[in-house]
Enzyme design. Structure first.
Site, PDB file in Angstrom:
ATOM      1  N   ASP A 216       0.775  -1.111  -0.117  1.00 49.69           N
ATOM      2  CA  ASP A 216      -0.074   0.087   0.186  1.00 49.69           C
ATOM      3  C   ASP A 216       1.049   1.210  -0.054  1.00 49.69           C
ATOM      4  OD1 ASP A 216       0.343   1.032   3.080  1.00 49.69           O
ATOM      5  OD2 ASP A 216       0.468  -1.199   2.941  1.00 49.69           O
ATOM      6  N   ASP A 218       0.673   3.704   2.387  1.00 49.17           N
ATOM      7  CA  ASP A 218       0.348   4.444   3.598  1.00 49.17           C
ATOM      8  C   ASP A 218      -0.637   5.378   3.532  1.00 49.17           C
ATOM      9  OD1 ASP A 218       1.053   3.838   6.407  1.00 49.17           O
ATOM     10  OD2 ASP A 218       2.398   5.847   6.495  1.00 49.17           O
TER      11      ASP A 218
HETATM   12  N1  ADE Z   1       2.158  -3.060   6.828  1.00 49.26           N
HETATM   13  C1  ADE Z   1       1.735  -3.010   5.712  1.00 49.26           C
HETATM   14  N2  ADE Z   1       1.366  -1.758   5.336  1.00 49.26           N
HETATM   15  C2  ADE Z   1       1.739  -0.933   6.459  1.00 49.26           C
HETATM   16  C3  ADE Z   1       1.669   0.411   6.669  1.00 49.26           C
HETATM   17  N3  ADE Z   1       1.372   1.113   5.694  1.00 49.26           N
HETATM   18  N4  ADE Z   1       2.413   0.747   8.055  1.00 49.26           N
HETATM   19  C4  ADE Z   1       2.677  -0.025   8.769  1.00 49.26           C
HETATM   20  N5  ADE Z   1       2.639  -1.444   8.750  1.00 49.26           N
HETATM   21  C5  ADE Z   1       2.174  -1.865   7.276  1.00 49.26           C
END
Ligand code: ADE
Length: 279
Positions: A216, A218
């Site tokens: 992703d 974040d």
């Molecule tokens: N694991 C997968 N995506 C994450 C994110 N954006 N922040 C923290 N841990 C994660």
């Protein structure tokens, strides 16, 4: 070095601890001076090489990142003779050139955790003696990282040779303001488990390398959906096979090399940086 001197531990992150990758697998429940690991160790062979599988969050994903007993996990894998640890971890991207499904062979970390034990040298009678001030300029094993990266390239998987992982305490994700701050710091990706896992592996002299699988963006990127459990799990499950393929390809290559001097140096490094009690 012959194959019997190398034993490879594999720590699977969210969704990657499939015991079917092992041949002749059997479970071993171990206890350690630091308590019990997240699950039984699954011992077996991959391509004729002794390997041990451990699910970081326990099978069925029962343990949150704060409550994972990292010390017990690492101690247990060391206790059964692992020399190397190949780990997978889901992560968010903090930079525009890292995209979901990419793999990052991380080489640095920034620690934003708050509640975790980061050392085996805690002064307890059952712990190793002394106080260890371990230098952390190079947290990951460069030789093992190089093999993982080359294997990913050979498989034509989109892979970054290095990157800085920012580890947050969790279990919540970052606010938009936090995420923009991490981005401005130049961190490349974000997760909840690299710290203290890599630190504890180094204290044990293990050759530790991680495949960080981007799931992703974040929450710093205004034109993308912010991270949520659904987009993490979906992307991870779709792409976990890539990480498994890299690991399966890397294992025979690791065994081909001679690790005796590296393992000796790692142990010496810990010893040199441990102050023993004196009167
Ligand atoms: N694991 C997968 N995506 C994450 C994110 N954006 N922040 C923290 N841990 C994660």
């Amino acid at each position: 070095m012959s194959t019997d001197k190398v034993k490879i531990g594999i720590i699977g992150g969210s969704g990657l601890s499939n015991p079917e990758i092992l041949k002749n697998g059997y479970e071993v429940s171990v206890d350690t001076p630091y308590g019990k690991p997240s699950d039984a160790l699954i011992c077996g062979e991959i391509e004729g090489v002794a390997c041990v599988l451990l699910s970081r969050h326990g099978r069925g994903h029962k343990i949150n990142p704060t409550n994972v007993n990292y010390r017990a996990n690492l101690w247990a894998l060391h206790q059964v003779g692992c020399t190397h640890l190949l780990v997978t971890t889901a992560c968010g991207s903090l930079q525009p050139d890292m995209h979901p499904a990419d793999i990052v062979v991380i080489d640095q970390f920034i620690d934003r955790t708050q509640k975790r034990q980061q050392t085996f040298f805690d002064g307890e009678p059952t712990s190793p003696p002394g106080i260890c001030h371990l230098p952390m300029a190079e947290p990951f094993c460069p030789r093992t990282r190089k093999i993982l990266y080359n294997c990913a390239k050979e498989l034509s998987i989109s892979c970054h040779e290095k990157g800085t992982m920012l580890t947050i305490e969790g279990p919540r994700f970052s606010s938009r303001a936090e995420s923009k701050l991490w981005n401005s710091w130049g961190a490349h990706c974000i997760n909840m488990t690299t710290v203290p896992e890599v630190i504890l592996a180094k204290e044990l002299g293990l050759c530790y390398a991680a495949l960080a699988l981007v799931t992703d963006y974040d929450s710093w990127k205004d034109d993308e959906e912010a991270v949520n459990v659904e987009n993490v799990m979906k992307t991870f499950q779709t792409n976990a096979a890539n990480a498994t393929a890299v690991i399966l390809r890397a294992i025979p290559q690791i065994v081909k090399e001679d690790w005796a001097a590296t393992i000796e140096e790692n142990k010496k490094f810990v010893k040199m940086n441990t102050l023993l009690p004196h009167s």
